[in-house]
Design a protein around this motif. Structure first.
Motif, PDB file in Angstrom:
ATOM      1  N   LEU A 257      14.615 -27.797 -38.060  1.00 53.42           N
ATOM      2  CA  LEU A 257      15.324 -27.484 -39.293  1.00 53.42           C
ATOM      3  C   LEU A 257      14.323 -27.326 -40.438  1.00 53.42           C
ATOM      4  CD1 LEU A 257      18.290 -27.246 -40.270  1.00 53.42           C
ATOM      5  CD2 LEU A 257      18.124 -29.626 -40.992  1.00 53.42           C
ATOM      6  N   PHE A 258      13.385 -28.276 -40.502  1.00 51.34           N
ATOM      7  CA  PHE A 258      12.336 -28.215 -41.523  1.00 51.34           C
ATOM      8  C   PHE A 258      11.553 -26.900 -41.407  1.00 51.34           C
ATOM      9  CE2 PHE A 258       7.665 -28.932 -41.819  1.00 51.34           C
ATOM     10  CZ  PHE A 258       7.539 -28.928 -43.195  1.00 51.34           C
ATOM     11  N   GLU A 259      11.117 -26.571 -40.178  1.00 55.15           N
ATOM     12  CA  GLU A 259      10.297 -25.369 -39.990  1.00 55.15           C
ATOM     13  C   GLU A 259      11.082 -24.106 -40.348  1.00 55.15           C
ATOM     14  OE1 GLU A 259       7.374 -27.159 -36.504  1.00 55.15           O
ATOM     15  OE2 GLU A 259       9.056 -25.874 -35.952  1.00 55.15           O
ATOM     16  N   GLN A 260      12.350 -24.121 -40.015  1.00 52.18           N
ATOM     17  CA  GLN A 260      13.163 -22.937 -40.263  1.00 52.18           C
ATOM     18  C   GLN A 260      13.469 -22.785 -41.756  1.00 52.18           C
ATOM     19  OE1 GLN A 260      17.097 -23.337 -38.708  1.00 52.18           O
ATOM     20  NE2 GLN A 260      17.759 -21.566 -39.906  1.00 52.18           N
ATOM     21  N   LYS A 261      13.858 -23.883 -42.400  1.00 49.92           N
ATOM     22  CA  LYS A 261      14.313 -23.803 -43.794  1.00 49.92           C
ATOM     23  C   LYS A 261      13.172 -23.740 -44.792  1.00 49.92           C
ATOM     24  CE  LYS A 261      18.812 -24.149 -43.183  1.00 49.92           C
ATOM     25  NZ  LYS A 261      19.776 -23.166 -43.692  1.00 49.92           N
ATOM     26  N   CYS A 262      12.077 -24.416 -44.487  1.00 48.78           N
ATOM     27  CA  CYS A 262      11.049 -24.570 -45.508  1.00 48.78           C
ATOM     28  C   CYS A 262       9.945 -23.524 -45.402  1.00 48.78           C
ATOM     29  CB  CYS A 262      10.461 -25.980 -45.466  1.00 48.78           C
ATOM     30  SG  CYS A 262      11.725 -27.253 -45.658  1.00 48.78           S
ATOM     31  N   SER A 263      10.088 -22.576 -44.475  1.00 49.95           N
ATOM     32  CA  SER A 263       9.049 -21.547 -44.340  1.00 49.95           C
ATOM     33  C   SER A 263       9.535 -20.214 -44.896  1.00 49.95           C
ATOM     34  CB  SER A 263       8.680 -21.376 -42.861  1.00 49.95           C
ATOM     35  OG  SER A 263       9.813 -20.927 -42.137  1.00 49.95           O
ATOM     36  N   GLN A 264      10.691 -20.215 -45.540  1.00 48.71           N
ATOM     37  CA  GLN A 264      11.279 -18.945 -45.961  1.00 48.71           C
ATOM     38  C   GLN A 264      10.595 -18.353 -47.192  1.00 48.71           C
ATOM     39  OE1 GLN A 264      15.488 -19.718 -46.239  1.00 48.71           O
ATOM     40  NE2 GLN A 264      15.675 -20.063 -44.031  1.00 48.71           N
ATOM     41  N   CYS A 265      10.057 -19.209 -48.056  1.00 47.84           N
ATOM     42  CA  CYS A 265       9.461 -18.689 -49.299  1.00 47.84           C
ATOM     43  C   CYS A 265       7.953 -18.901 -49.379  1.00 47.84           C
ATOM     44  CB  CYS A 265      10.100 -19.352 -50.513  1.00 47.84           C
ATOM     45  SG  CYS A 265      11.889 -19.143 -50.545  1.00 47.84           S
ATOM     46  N   HIS A 266       7.443 -19.853 -48.636  1.00 51.63           N
ATOM     47  CA  HIS A 266       5.999 -20.120 -48.666  1.00 51.63           C
ATOM     48  C   HIS A 266       5.629 -20.719 -47.325  1.00 51.63           C
ATOM     49  CE1 HIS A 266       7.505 -24.131 -49.307  1.00 51.63           C
ATOM     50  NE2 HIS A 266       8.051 -23.784 -50.455  1.00 51.63           N
ATOM     51  N   SER A 267       4.347 -20.920 -47.103  1.00 48.01           N
ATOM     52  CA  SER A 267       3.933 -21.447 -45.808  1.00 48.01           C
ATOM     53  C   SER A 267       4.284 -22.929 -45.715  1.00 48.01           C
ATOM     54  CB  SER A 267       2.430 -21.220 -45.620  1.00 48.01           C
ATOM     55  OG  SER A 267       1.742 -22.438 -45.690  1.00 48.01           O
ATOM     56  N   LEU A 268       4.375 -23.418 -44.484  1.00 51.68           N
ATOM     57  CA  LEU A 268       4.670 -24.836 -44.272  1.00 51.68           C
ATOM     58  C   LEU A 268       3.494 -25.716 -44.679  1.00 51.68           C
ATOM     59  CD1 LEU A 268       6.540 -24.599 -40.833  1.00 51.68           C
ATOM     60  CD2 LEU A 268       7.548 -25.166 -43.045  1.00 51.68           C
ATOM     61  N   ASP A 269       2.348 -25.091 -44.960  1.00 52.00           N
ATOM     62  CA  ASP A 269       1.202 -25.873 -45.425  1.00 52.00           C
ATOM     63  C   ASP A 269       1.480 -26.554 -46.754  1.00 52.00           C
ATOM     64  OD1 ASP A 269      -0.170 -25.162 -43.207  1.00 52.00           O
ATOM     65  OD2 ASP A 269      -1.327 -23.560 -44.170  1.00 52.00           O
ATOM     66  N   GLU A 270       2.347 -25.926 -47.562  1.00 55.39           N
ATOM     67  CA  GLU A 270       2.687 -26.552 -48.857  1.00 55.39           C
ATOM     68  C   GLU A 270       3.179 -27.988 -48.641  1.00 55.39           C
ATOM     69  OE1 GLU A 270       2.172 -25.613 -51.837  1.00 55.39           O
ATOM     70  OE2 GLU A 270       1.922 -23.444 -51.802  1.00 55.39           O
ATOM     71  N   PRO A 271       4.293 -28.173 -47.925  1.00 55.76           N
ATOM     72  CA  PRO A 271       4.734 -29.553 -47.709  1.00 55.76           C
ATOM     73  C   PRO A 271       3.815 -30.344 -46.779  1.00 55.76           C
ATOM     74  CG  PRO A 271       6.220 -27.995 -46.622  1.00 55.76           C
ATOM     75  CD  PRO A 271       5.288 -27.194 -47.458  1.00 55.76           C
ATOM     76  N   ARG A 272       3.212 -29.694 -45.769  1.00 61.10           N
ATOM     77  CA  ARG A 272       2.425 -30.447 -44.793  1.00 61.10           C
ATOM     78  C   ARG A 272       1.150 -31.026 -45.383  1.00 61.10           C
ATOM     79  NH1 ARG A 272       3.184 -26.291 -39.814  1.00 61.10           N
ATOM     80  NH2 ARG A 272       4.892 -27.326 -38.752  1.00 61.10           N
TER      81      ARG A 272
END
Ligand code: HEC
Length: 95
Positions: A39-54
């Motif tokens: 869910l995190f990977e799907q929702k949080c990668s829509q506008c920027h890379s997952l590196d932001e939160p990671r």
């Protein structure tokens, strides 16, 4: 002799039962972790890379604040999806 045999059968059955239950519990926990991660990977990668939160480490309050802000940015989440993502982030990227 017969009684002893019955005891062994019962004990073995109990042991097997206990193993099955524990295996099921950890399987369920793994599944939940996986669902949250997806869910995190799907929702949080829509506008920027997952590196932001990671690349961050936050307390649960910190992640709650951030996810709330992302919803304000336009991240489309139900309350329970937001709770699942906050739970995941706090566990994996906690402070
Ligand atoms: C609709 C677009 C959108 C979605 C979806 C989205 N974000 Fe963001 N994100 C932004 C924008 C715009 C910024 C930069 C402005 C800001 O910081 O609020 C940003 C910035 C960030 C930052 C860096 C800013 C900081 O203060 O550290 C992190 C971390 C972040 N997002 C995490 C997430 C997480 C976690 C999710 C999933 C719940 C997510 N984002 C989903 C739009 C989005």
């Amino acid at each position: 002799m017969k009684k002893q045999f019955a005891k062994i059968v019962v004990l073995t059955a109990l042991l097997l039962f206990a193993f099955t239950i524990t295996a099921n519990f950890s399987y369920a926990a793994d599944n939940k972790d996986n669902a949250q991660k997806k869910l995190f990977e799907q929702k949080c990668s829509q506008c920027h890379s997952l590196d932001e939160p990671r690349s961050q480490r936050n307390t649960k309050d910190g992640w709650t604040e951030l996810v709330t802000r992302m919803r304000g940015n336009g991240c489309d989440l139900t309350n329970s999806e937001a709770a699942a993502i906050i739970d995941y982030l706090s566990k994996e990227f906690g402070k």
